[in-house]
Motif scaffolding. Structure first.
Motif, mmCIF file in Angstrom:
data_model
loop_
_atom_site.group_PDB
_atom_site.id
_atom_site.type_symbol
_atom_site.label_atom_id
_atom_site.label_comp_id
_atom_site.label_asym_id
_atom_site.label_seq_id
_atom_site.Cartn_x
_atom_site.Cartn_y
_atom_site.Cartn_z
ATOM 1 N N PHE A 261 0.819 -1.200 0.000
ATOM 2 C CA PHE A 261 0.000 0.000 0.000
ATOM 3 C C PHE A 261 0.860 1.260 0.000
ATOM 4 O O PHE A 261 0.383 2.331 -0.312
ATOM 5 N N ARG A 262 2.115 1.142 0.374
ATOM 6 C CA ARG A 262 3.026 2.266 0.306
ATOM 7 C C ARG A 262 3.793 2.297 -1.009
ATOM 8 O O ARG A 262 4.339 3.329 -1.368
ATOM 9 N N ASP B 124 3.427 13.445 -9.776
ATOM 10 C CA ASP B 124 3.773 13.030 -8.410
ATOM 11 C C ASP B 124 5.275 13.222 -8.208
ATOM 12 O O ASP B 124 6.089 12.465 -8.716
ATOM 13 N N ALA C 261 -2.942 -0.034 -5.327
ATOM 14 C CA ALA C 261 -3.001 0.631 -4.022
ATOM 15 C C ALA C 261 -2.350 2.007 -4.041
ATOM 16 O O ALA C 261 -2.036 2.556 -2.987
ATOM 17 N N TYR C 262 -2.164 2.575 -5.221
ATOM 18 C CA TYR C 262 -1.530 3.890 -5.312
ATOM 19 C C TYR C 262 -2.431 4.971 -4.723
ATOM 20 O O TYR C 262 -3.646 4.982 -4.937
ATOM 21 N N ARG C 263 -1.816 5.894 -3.973
ATOM 22 C CA ARG C 263 -2.522 7.052 -3.424
ATOM 23 C C ARG C 263 -1.798 8.320 -3.856
ATOM 24 O O ARG C 263 -0.617 8.490 -3.530
ATOM 25 N N ARG D 14 -2.231 14.495 -2.035
ATOM 26 C CA ARG D 14 -3.189 15.594 -2.051
ATOM 27 C C ARG D 14 -2.955 16.598 -0.938
ATOM 28 O O ARG D 14 -3.443 17.694 -0.963
ATOM 29 N N GLU E 278 3.480 12.447 3.752
ATOM 30 C CA GLU E 278 2.181 12.319 3.100
ATOM 31 C C GLU E 278 1.066 12.402 4.133
ATOM 32 O O GLU E 278 1.252 12.101 5.308
#
Length: 481
Positions: A295-296, A309, A426-428, A431, A455
């Motif tokens: 997830f990271r 990004d 699982a990319y975030r 923001r 983040e």
């Protein structure tokens, strides 16, 4: 005049040493004669006894369909010459065939006549190659990627031979025993007493291959007879991409010789040296399994998102050697490297995207980054970073997984075990980030240290537990000063 009673007197030839039994046989007296039988551990007719040298096959598989050659598949490819093979074919005609191409032809060809002057693409191991029939053909295959222990039947004896005569450190991960038991010359109706028994033992650790031939004295009854047979030239030895090795024809009695001092035993080592495959295995053996948090470490969804990004840097330096080495990066692609791993780790994904359409192509975790901030601004350190990246990321991929070369999947599985693939699920996107400014507790307003950027959702730890002021603001990227 000899009386009848005198004729009935039995002479014990055994006790009087009047027998002609072999020194490794037992003489037994009988009425008017005697018999000879080889002692335990020996084979023969009693008049001639040979040490029993064959190896046990405790759980053999008998090859019943001998109309075509029987294929054996390996979990770990084995070297032979400077090539590697993941399978071989056993022929009833005393030859083992290896081929990476045209396997159907190799499987179905008879190979009844040994080749006098080998050439071409056919590779073979020939313990006793001739037109044979009858008897029993059997094998036993043991495989273990962690190594086969000495508890395996007869392996301690084999390991002693390797240690004493080859002087190498060797732990077999594959042991193949093949036995041709009492095979006769074809047609066996003409040569019913020509039965011969011999074995081939093939061992490999993935880096080297060892071959052992065993011919049992007393059980090798080959009869050369040129008057009845057009081909009468038993072939023994090897042929690979390096040419003929230890190959000869016309040696019908190999049980009377040896290259390690025990009649009937011949031991050979095949070391390919430095190849793409051995480089892959040696690199893998130096690696540790990575600690991954999917997830990271998922890749950005698209090329556009990767450019936006700022946690990812474009792999511009990679283009310099893209044409020199087999391509680590997919063609028609832009690749990005995560600038930092999680909590200071150097493990981060490298993600590639189609240069024209922008969709995600492939991603893999890496331990060495080409672009690292401390080195990006320090040219004196860049060469060391570049070389580490090249030797630990680019070349291992080329050696293990280069799809443009003829590479077995096994090697790529080694690479992916320590460089797992990553995806985009699982990319975030970033923001919101937090700039943490720490000030001296005396409220003089002087800055304590550079900003820390994290983040949203990450654990924020103050630079100092006595900090008296926090300053946060929303932004896409913060250049700390």
């Amino acid at each position: 005049m000899v009386t009848r009673s005198a004729c009935n007197i039995n002479i014990d030839e055994c006790s009087r040493n009047l027998d002609n039994c072999d020194g490794n046989a037992t003489c037994t007296d009988t009425a008017g004669s005697f018999t000879c039988a080889c002692n335990a551990g020996y084979r023969g007719n009693g008049l001639t006894c040979y040490e029993y040298i064959l190896f046990l096959l405790p759980n053999p598989t008998t090859i019943t369909n001998r109309n075509r050659n029987h294929r054996i598949q390996f979990d770990i490819p084995i070297p032979f010459g400077s090539e590697f093979f993941d399978s071989l074919f056993i022929s009833e005609n005393g030859v083992i065939l290896l081929s990476r191409n045209n396997q159907n032809r190799v499987r179905n060809a008879a190979f009844t006549t040994p080749i006098q002057n080998p050439s071409g693409n056919l590779r073979f191991i020939a313990p006793f190659w001739d037109n044979l029939a009858g008897g029993t053909l059997r094998f036993q295959l043991d495989q273990n990627s962690a190594g086969i222990g000495n508890t395996t039947c007869d392996l301690p004896r084999i390991n002693d031979l390797i240690k004493n005569h080859l002087s190498i450190n060797f732990t077999a991960k594959m042991v193949l025993r093949i036995e041709w038991d009492a095979l006769t010359i074809f047609p066996d109706s003409l040569y019913p007493n020509s039965a011969s028994t011999f074995q081939t033992i093939i061992l490999s650790d993935g880096l080297k291959t060892i071959v052992l031939f065993a011919y049992q004295g007393g059980l090798m009854n080959y009869v050369p007879d040129a008057t009845q047979r057009s081909a009468n030239n038993v072939g023994r030895g090897f042929y690979n991409n390096l040419g003929s090795q230890h190959y000869s024809s016309g040696n019908y009695f190999p049980h009377l010789g040896s290259n390690i001092g025990t009649n009937g035993l011949y031991l050979y080592l095949f070391d390919p040296g430095t190849t793409r495959e051995t480089s892959c295995i040696n690199w893998y053996n130096t690696q540790s399994l990575p600690w991954i948090t999917p997830f990271r470490f998922s890749c950005p969804w698209s090329l556009f998102r990767a450019f936006r990004d700022r946690r990812w840097l474009y792999q511009s330096g990679a283009d310099a050697f893209r044409g020199t080495y087999p391509s680590y990066f997919p063609r028609n692609s832009f690749c990005f490297q995560r600038t930092f791993g999680l909590f200071g780790s150097s493990i981060g994904p490298r993600c590639c995207y189609h240069s024209n359409f922008g969709f995600f192509i492939a991603g893999t975790h890496s331990h060495y980054e080409l672009n690292q901030f401390p080195n990006f601004f320090s040219p004196s350190n860049y060469n060391a970073v570049y070389n580490s990246y090249l030797n630990n990321e680019v070349l291992p991929y080329d050696n293990c997984c280069n799809a443009r070369e003829d590479v077995f999947p096994y090697y790529c599985s080694l690479y992916e075990a320590v460089r797992p693939k990553t995806f985009t699920f699982a990319y975030r996107p970033p923001r919101f980030v937090v700039e943490v400014l720490a000030f001296r507790p005396d409220d003089t307003g002087s800055r304590l240290s550079a900003a820390t950027i994290v983040e949203l959702g990450a654990l924020v730890t103050p630079i100092s537990s006595t900090c008296s002021m926090w300053n946060t603001r929303s932004m896409d990227w913060v250049n700390s000063s």
